[in-house]
Design a protein around this motif. Structure first.
Motif, mmCIF file in Angstrom:
data_model
loop_
_atom_site.group_PDB
_atom_site.id
_atom_site.type_symbol
_atom_site.label_atom_id
_atom_site.label_comp_id
_atom_site.label_asym_id
_atom_site.label_seq_id
_atom_site.Cartn_x
_atom_site.Cartn_y
_atom_site.Cartn_z
ATOM 1 N N ILE A 197 0.847 -1.186 0.000
ATOM 2 C CA ILE A 197 0.000 0.000 0.000
ATOM 3 C C ILE A 197 0.891 1.248 0.000
ATOM 4 C CG2 ILE A 197 -1.811 1.282 1.190
ATOM 5 C CD1 ILE A 197 -2.777 -1.371 0.172
ATOM 6 N N ILE A 198 0.672 2.103 -0.990
ATOM 7 C CA ILE A 198 1.471 3.316 -1.142
ATOM 8 C C ILE A 198 0.533 4.515 -1.080
ATOM 9 C CG2 ILE A 198 3.183 4.509 -2.560
ATOM 10 C CD1 ILE A 198 3.532 1.712 -3.990
ATOM 11 N N HIS A 199 0.829 5.477 -0.208
ATOM 12 C CA HIS A 199 -0.022 6.646 0.001
ATOM 13 C C HIS A 199 0.497 7.846 -0.782
ATOM 14 C CE1 HIS A 199 -1.820 5.195 4.068
ATOM 15 N NE2 HIS A 199 -1.494 4.189 3.316
ATOM 16 N N TYR A 200 -0.413 8.535 -1.451
ATOM 17 C CA TYR A 200 -0.050 9.785 -2.115
ATOM 18 C C TYR A 200 0.092 10.880 -1.064
ATOM 19 C CZ TYR A 200 -0.206 13.802 -5.288
ATOM 20 O OH TYR A 200 0.100 14.958 -5.977
ATOM 21 N N GLN A 201 1.144 11.668 -1.178
ATOM 22 C CA GLN A 201 1.361 12.785 -0.255
ATOM 23 C C GLN A 201 0.983 14.100 -0.937
ATOM 24 O OE1 GLN A 201 2.563 12.040 3.185
ATOM 25 N NE2 GLN A 201 1.630 10.266 2.201
ATOM 26 N N GLN A 202 1.935 14.770 -1.531
ATOM 27 C CA GLN A 202 1.679 15.980 -2.303
ATOM 28 C C GLN A 202 2.731 16.101 -3.392
ATOM 29 O OE1 GLN A 202 1.475 19.106 0.754
ATOM 30 N NE2 GLN A 202 -0.603 19.529 0.092
ATOM 31 N N LYS A 203 2.339 16.762 -4.490
ATOM 32 C CA LYS A 203 3.277 17.053 -5.577
ATOM 33 C C LYS A 203 4.004 15.795 -6.050
ATOM 34 C CE LYS A 203 3.933 21.775 -3.955
ATOM 35 N NZ LYS A 203 4.906 22.804 -3.475
ATOM 36 N N PHE A 204 3.204 14.752 -6.289
ATOM 37 C CA PHE A 204 3.701 13.488 -6.835
ATOM 38 C C PHE A 204 4.670 12.752 -5.912
ATOM 39 C CE2 PHE A 204 2.203 15.284 -10.879
ATOM 40 C CZ PHE A 204 1.490 14.194 -11.342
ATOM 41 N N SER A 205 4.603 12.991 -4.630
ATOM 42 C CA SER A 205 5.415 12.214 -3.703
ATOM 43 C C SER A 205 4.559 11.104 -3.103
ATOM 44 C CB SER A 205 5.991 13.104 -2.596
ATOM 45 O OG SER A 205 4.960 13.663 -1.810
ATOM 46 N N ALA A 254 2.951 2.516 3.551
ATOM 47 C CA ALA A 254 2.295 2.572 4.859
ATOM 48 C C ALA A 254 3.329 2.460 5.976
ATOM 49 C CB ALA A 254 1.259 1.457 4.974
ATOM 50 N N ASN A 255 4.350 1.634 5.777
ATOM 51 C CA ASN A 255 5.395 1.474 6.789
ATOM 52 C C ASN A 255 6.196 2.754 6.978
ATOM 53 O OD1 ASN A 255 4.713 -1.180 7.273
ATOM 54 N ND2 ASN A 255 6.191 -2.011 5.818
ATOM 55 N N GLN A 256 6.526 3.432 5.872
ATOM 56 C CA GLN A 256 7.264 4.688 5.951
ATOM 57 C C GLN A 256 6.442 5.746 6.665
ATOM 58 O OE1 GLN A 256 7.927 5.155 1.721
ATOM 59 N NE2 GLN A 256 10.100 4.637 1.923
ATOM 60 N N GLU A 257 5.136 5.779 6.364
ATOM 61 C CA GLU A 257 4.261 6.760 6.991
ATOM 62 C C GLU A 257 4.165 6.519 8.492
ATOM 63 O OE1 GLU A 257 0.291 8.892 5.416
ATOM 64 O OE2 GLU A 257 0.053 6.761 5.820
ATOM 65 N N SER A 258 4.054 5.252 8.898
ATOM 66 C CA SER A 258 3.982 4.933 10.325
ATOM 67 C C SER A 258 5.266 5.328 11.040
ATOM 68 C CB SER A 258 3.731 3.432 10.507
ATOM 69 O OG SER A 258 2.486 3.063 9.961
ATOM 70 N N ALA A 259 6.417 5.092 10.381
ATOM 71 C CA ALA A 259 7.700 5.450 10.978
ATOM 72 C C ALA A 259 7.830 6.954 11.149
ATOM 73 C CB ALA A 259 8.833 4.910 10.111
ATOM 74 N N THR A 260 7.372 7.705 10.152
ATOM 75 C CA THR A 260 7.429 9.166 10.232
ATOM 76 C C THR A 260 6.559 9.687 11.364
ATOM 77 O OG1 THR A 260 7.823 9.323 7.850
ATOM 78 C CG2 THR A 260 7.041 11.311 8.956
ATOM 79 N N LYS A 261 5.364 9.133 11.492
ATOM 80 C CA LYS A 261 4.465 9.561 12.568
ATOM 81 C C LYS A 261 5.074 9.264 13.935
ATOM 82 C CE LYS A 261 0.080 9.213 10.069
ATOM 83 N NZ LYS A 261 -1.218 8.494 9.957
#
Length: 225
Positions: free
Chosen positions: A198-206, A210-217
């Motif tokens: 699962i890959i989440h869209y952020q902004q401006k094509f970034s 899901a794992n990266q997002e959890s680590a950042t949070k």
């Protein structure tokens, strides 16, 4: 027969009864004494684009729009482009309609339908005057005078398709990109070429997994302790 079964199960779920649900639905729909309508699309929260196998064993509580799509049979990506530019945008419109009618019904909604008056056969006003109402009535989004029935959430979209194919559609459509960059749609891609990561869209094509997002949070939480 599938449609008949769907009608039966849907009315049973919506009306919380097990017998004669279709007849009861017809009766309620034609009873002018009913101040609460069938809830329709209230509580909508998501749009899932992929094969039925993705969701058939899950209870989505009637909160997701489903669009059948098989990325392997869509070699040139035209079907995905049509879905993202058409149905995905329409579901966002519907989601916004419910969202704004819930967060500020007086301004963006339709007020109580109990005191609606039809005006010019093209709209309604509240009581005996005022501006034409532009949104959904209170009875479509509220369970009582104080409790919401619809939970105002911006639309989450899940697409099972290669990330490169989704990105190609976005690169050619500024309007879709604006909806994502301004967070009116939260887009997630399930990439079958990457073990359905699962890959989440952020902004401006970034994009982030899901794992990266959890680590950042988690990093942000640690910094704020």
């Amino acid at each position: 027969m599938n449609l008949v079964k769907t009608q039966q199960t849907a009315t049973q779920e919506r009306l919380a009864v097990t017998k004669n649900s279709v007849d009861l639905a017809h009766k309620k729909a034609n009873n002018w004494g009913e101040t609460r309508p069938e809830w329709g699309l209230a509580k909508n929260a998501g749009f899932i684009v992929g094969p039925r196998e993705l969701t058939k064993n899950h209870n989505l509580d009637g909160r997701c729009f489903l669009h059948s799509y098989d990325w392997e049979t869509d070699e040139n990506g035209k079907a995905l482009k049509a879905i993202m530019q058409g149905p995905m945008v329409v579901t966002q419109w519907l989601n916004n309609h419910y969202y704004f009618s819930t967060v500020d019904n007086k301004v963006f909604g339709g007020g109580s339908k109990i005191t609606h008056n039809i005006t010019g056969k093209f709209g309604v006003v509240q009581g005996n005057g005022g501006d034409l109402k532009m949104g959904l009535p209170l009875q479509s989004v509220m369970e009582s005078d104080l409790e919401m029935y619809h939970q105002p959430l911006r639309l989450s979209v899940l697409i099972q398709a290669p990330l490169s194919r989704v990105s190609a559609v976005l690169a050619r459509n500024e309007h879709l990109k604006n909806l994502l960059d301004n967070k009116w749609i939260y887009l997630m891609v399930m990439d079958p070429l990457e073990a359905n990561t699962i890959i989440h869209y952020q902004q401006k094509f970034s994009w982030v997994t899901a794992n990266q997002e959890s680590a950042t949070k988690k990093e942000v939480e640690m910094m704020t302790l």
